[in-house]
Design a protein around this motif. Sequence first.
Motif, short mmCIF file in Angstrom:
data_model
loop_
_atom_site.label_atom_id
_atom_site.label_comp_id
_atom_site.label_asym_id
_atom_site.label_seq_id
_atom_site.Cartn_x
_atom_site.Cartn_y
_atom_site.Cartn_z
N THR A 10 36.42 49.90 40.20
CA THR A 10 36.06 48.53 40.53
C THR A 10 34.56 48.29 40.32
OG1 THR A 10 37.82 48.49 42.18
CG2 THR A 10 36.14 46.78 42.35
N LYS A 11 33.76 49.27 40.70
CA LYS A 11 32.30 49.15 40.56
C LYS A 11 31.91 48.93 39.09
CE LYS A 11 27.96 51.53 41.59
NZ LYS A 11 27.36 52.78 42.15
N LEU A 52 32.69 45.35 38.17
CA LEU A 52 31.70 44.45 38.79
C LEU A 52 30.37 44.53 38.06
CD1 LEU A 52 32.51 45.09 42.57
CD2 LEU A 52 32.86 42.95 41.32
N ARG A 65 26.75 38.86 41.42
CA ARG A 65 27.53 39.99 41.96
C ARG A 65 28.54 39.47 42.98
NH1 ARG A 65 28.04 45.22 41.77
NH2 ARG A 65 26.34 45.41 40.27
N PHE A 91 36.53 39.86 44.46
CA PHE A 91 36.91 40.31 43.12
C PHE A 91 38.42 40.53 43.05
CE2 PHE A 91 37.87 43.94 40.33
CZ PHE A 91 37.42 43.44 39.12
#
Length: 387
Positions: A283-284, A287, A297, A303
């Motif tokens: 996920t990071k 993003l 962000r 998200f």
Amino acid sequence: MNTKYAYVDEFGAFGYNFESEGCSTHFIITAIIVDEDDVSTVKQNVEIIRNKYFPNGEIKSSRIGKDHRKRISILNELKVLPFKIFALVCDKRKIFEQSGLRYKQTFYKFINNLAYQELRTSFSNLVISADEVGENEYLKSFAKYIREREVPLSLFDKSLFRFENSKDNLIIQVADVVAGSLAYNYDEHKKVKANGNNYRSILSSKILMIKEFPQTFESFDILHNDLNPQYNAQIADICYRRAKLFMEKHKDSDEIEVKQQVAVLDYLLFRFMNRSPRKYIPTKELLNQLCYLGFDRMPIQAFRAKIIAKLRDDGVIISSSPDGYKIPSSEEELEDFVNRGKTIILPMLSRLKKCNDIIKLGTSGGIDLFQRAEYQVLANMFKEHNN
């Protein structure tokens, strides 16, 4: 089985400062494939061509330069010889900033894997030769990568790697000329100097394969795209087409949220079409990709709700696991999605049912939430479960 020899050289280098003419937009690996029985014949004839055009040195693309008449003459004389061409062409401009391939060692390792997998799976008996001269970082990394993987695929396989001086190996010089010639078809700095010459067309009769990376919707091959034994082309095709449909439908949207969904799906598709074996994307990382593209962000929960959930609501199939998200291409990855959903949905349904049972009992049946019209779907689910 007859042994094949692959003589390897490359055009371009690592780097992303494309405004500089010294930074190639493309990285091209070329392998000249020769049957063992033809090696001597090819070398003898290349020696004749070398003496004709370069009596005092090697056949090198850089020495031919923009002399296209000379280049065409050399290629026309070379292409009557018994060899074939494999090329891997990487368009560095299309590599995502956050993909990890912007790091030299990661880039080299990935390109090595692409080239090696294609060569290794196509030819069971293969000897790979590359130039040992100079401080060529890529060829050193290529040699190291292959030596670490010199394990036969079967008892009848043979795979070897060796460094050779290109001054002594004339066929490596052919690989250099072919790589440099193909660059006039691909590299932006070279294309403007091609004077209309199409070297890919000139060499077409010798080309076994040109594998382009990253793949595009036009070049992506669902049926022959993954060496993973779990890969299911039918599942991959269904999931790929659903994702592609969303991209085509919403690519011109002005809505910020839809633009973010398109950006995330574009990255998921990039990894789907160009990584083997394909892994879940954290996920990071997704993003970070949004931030790189200029979006603010986003909290992880937002998200999931505004990007992943909305894509799924529109029919895009996205598998998830503790490791992240991906477009699925196997039954196992679909099961990951179902199992992850089950761990969230079933406990929540159990809590809802427990809540209703307690209220219903405490009110002697006076309040039964699931009798209300707006909760009819839940009531039906519990009835089916009880049956």
